[in-house]
Design an enzyme around this catalytic site. Structure first.
Site: not given
Ligand code: ACM
Ligand code: ZN
Length: 552
Positions: A295, A218, A358
């Site tokens: 991410h 991440d 995201e």
């Molecule tokens: C998430 O909570 N971004 C999958």
């Protein structure tokens, strides 16, 4: 990690907390069929484990043997009945292969009689779950290191008996409702050691959870060694500092405060293999998550050539969603494929999770390289461009014999018929997936995010936000309304997620997850309890959870 080894001297086979008419098993998840006898069975250090043949069931018999051996500080070797046909079956735990179809792969029968215990199953996973129910019934901790039901003891006493006072044997027939019963853990925002992950897996197995989703990469850190790209562990595994508190603690325009402490951690490939093996011994499949194309700040600090702006990106010390993402072009895709090739070797399970959530399209809209890819691939917008990225990676993983899981955003630009969707932004992703014929795993944040508060925030340690108390989790039904019975078959199960921005140590992790994992397990198994029965069973397990919170 130091664990207290309790030498158990006398242990009561715990009385059932039940009403007079209908006994409750106190096992979580509650079994499908449960019947209590008026007599019970005492396990002591002379109790023998017997297998019919030294075949398949030997693996789980050995596992139980290890637990009882630890608990009693030495027990007799396992007996193979075939080799000793005249062997007495009295005072024994007997493993029996059965052909009972309703038990399936993971089901079992457990029969605790007056002088013996019988565990019957079709396959090893079933034997394993039979053993988990046995351990819970007797209040033995996952690895036999202590009992959480009995106060005790005179450590020098070596009679080492499990004695039943309010004894009650039982007969159980049991099998799960959902094939996929998952638990996720983010080790990027805060890291958990191999020993901690193993303890975590112990508790999951104890609740018959069969999948561990390991969120390994991440913005705030890359946590898995990749031999071909050493900078991932030399650089991307570190962030310079971490923000203090929660965004909501700051006034508008107030600058963020940071702790000034460098935070570095990763697992070597040997450690990963060790965890995967440990999980497999507990019938847990590990699904690694390698995030893309969003991410990705940490990886882009180490390898800036795969970003749209070729530099200036650092592993993040803030929480949230960031504009710098992987640049969408052939060389980035090759880079991720190289990484995934190593990942596939480490994780023998069917699925690889590739994130997909995201991913802001800000950079892609401005980046000539991304725009060129978009044009070349005939994508009408950046959602389709992301879909191209994901589909190309999926093809690669399919060529390695793997299937892809992605967060529900991967539906946005069009998805292949074979990807499995994790529905987290509510249930609509799961519904859309099932209607399109894709498998779905339900993990809607409102019910299944265990980093959300479980009680009034005023009384709780700092958490992400939201409110997901135990009863709300328990009442969640993973099969959304409005699906045909054919579509419902695509809801393969459910999962709870724990993101660790505010969870800095193992104790807090266990605090946030338990007893909510108990409710997750209950749903996954088919919810064979009332909420009141479930609460009584949770009370019984609380001393175990507390012990795990104390592990150092
Ligand atoms: C998430 O909570 N971004 C999958
Ligand atoms: Zn780009």
């Amino acid at each position: 990690m130091k664990r207290t080894l309790f030498v158990i001297v006398v242990m009561t086979m715990y009385s059932m907390v039940c009403d007079a008419q209908k006994a409750s098993s106190n096992i979580i998840p509650a079994p499908v069929e449960f019947e209590q006898y008026g007599y019970g069975f005492t396990i002591d250090r002379n109790t023998k484990i017997i297998v019919n043949v030294t075949g398949n069931e030997m693996q789980v018999a050995e596992y139980l043997h290890g637990i009882l051996d630890t608990l009693f500080g030495g027990i007799k070797p396992i007996v193979a009945k075939r080799d000793n046909p005249k062997y007495s079956m009295a005072n024994s735990i007997i493993f029996i292969l059965t052909g009972e179809r309703k038990l399936g792969k993971e089901g079992y029968e457990l029969d605790i009689q007056r002088d013996r215990i019988m565990i019957a199953a079709n396959e090893n996973a079933g034997f394993f779950y039979g053993v988990q129910s046995l351990l819970q019934y007797y209040g033995i901790s996952p690895n036999g290191e202590f009992s959480y039901l009995i106060k005790a003891r005179n450590q020098s006493d070596t009679t080492l008996k499990l004695v039943s006072s309010t004894e009650a044997g039982c007969k159980i027939a049991d099998y799960p409702h959902f094939a996929y019963r998952g638990k996720h853990l983010d080790v990027c925002r805060h890291f958990f050691t191999v020993e901690e992950v193993k303890a975590y897996l112990d508790l999951l197995a104890y609740h018959k959870i069969n999948t561990f989703h390991w969120h390994l990469t991440d913005d705030q850190g890359w946590r898995i060694e990749i031999k071909k790209y050493p900078l991932l562990t030399q650089i991307a595994s570190c962030r310079d500092q971490t923000m203090i508190g929660h965004y909501r603690d700051y006034k508008k325009d107030e600058p963020l405060r940071f702790d000034g402490k460098r935070y570095c951690a990763f697992y070597t490939q040997e450690q990963i293999k060790d965890v995967v093996k440990y999980a497999a011994e507990r019938y847990i499949t590990v699904i690694p998550e390698i995030e893309m194309p969003g991410h990705s700040c940490a990886v882009l600090e180490a390898y800036p050539q795969y970003s749209c702006r070729k530099g200036g990106i650092k592993a993040e010390g803030r929480w949230g969603v960031f504009d710098d993402v992987l640049c969408c072009n052939d060389s980035t895709i090759r880079f991720m494929e190289d990484i995934l090739a190593e990942v596939c070797e480490l994780f023998p399970g069917k699925y690889i999770h590739i994130g997909g959530d995201e991913c802001p399209k800000t950079r892609w809209k401005e980046c000539p390289v991304c725009q060129a890819t978009k044009q070349k691939q005939g994508c009408k917008d950046e959602h389709e461009l992301q879909s191209y990225f994901i589909r190309t990676i999926e093809k690669f993983l399919n060529s390695k014999g793997k299937s892809v899981i992605g967060w529900d955003e991967i539906l946005e630009g069009g998805v292949t018929g074979t990807a499995t969707i994790m529905s987290w932004r509510g249930v609509n992703g799961g519904i859309a997936a099932a209607k399109a014929g894709n498998d779905a795993i339900m993990t809607p944040e409102e019910f299944m995010y265990f980093n959300w508060y479980q009680a009034d925030p005023k009384t709780e340690p700092l958490a992400f936000g939201g409110l997901t108390p135990l009863e709300k989790v328990y009442n969640y039904n993973p099969v959304p309304q409005g699906l045909t019975s054919e579509e419902q078959k695509h809801i393969i199960g459910l999962q709870a997620n724990t993101w660790t921005e505010y969870i800095t140590d193992f104790s807090n992790l266990i605090y946030m997850d338990y007893p909510r994992v108990a409710a997750l397990a209950e749903i996954g198994w088919g919810k064979n309890s009332t909420y009141e029965q479930f609460l009584l069973s949770v009370e019984r397990l609380k001393p175990l959870y507390k012990k795990y919170m104390e592990i150092k």
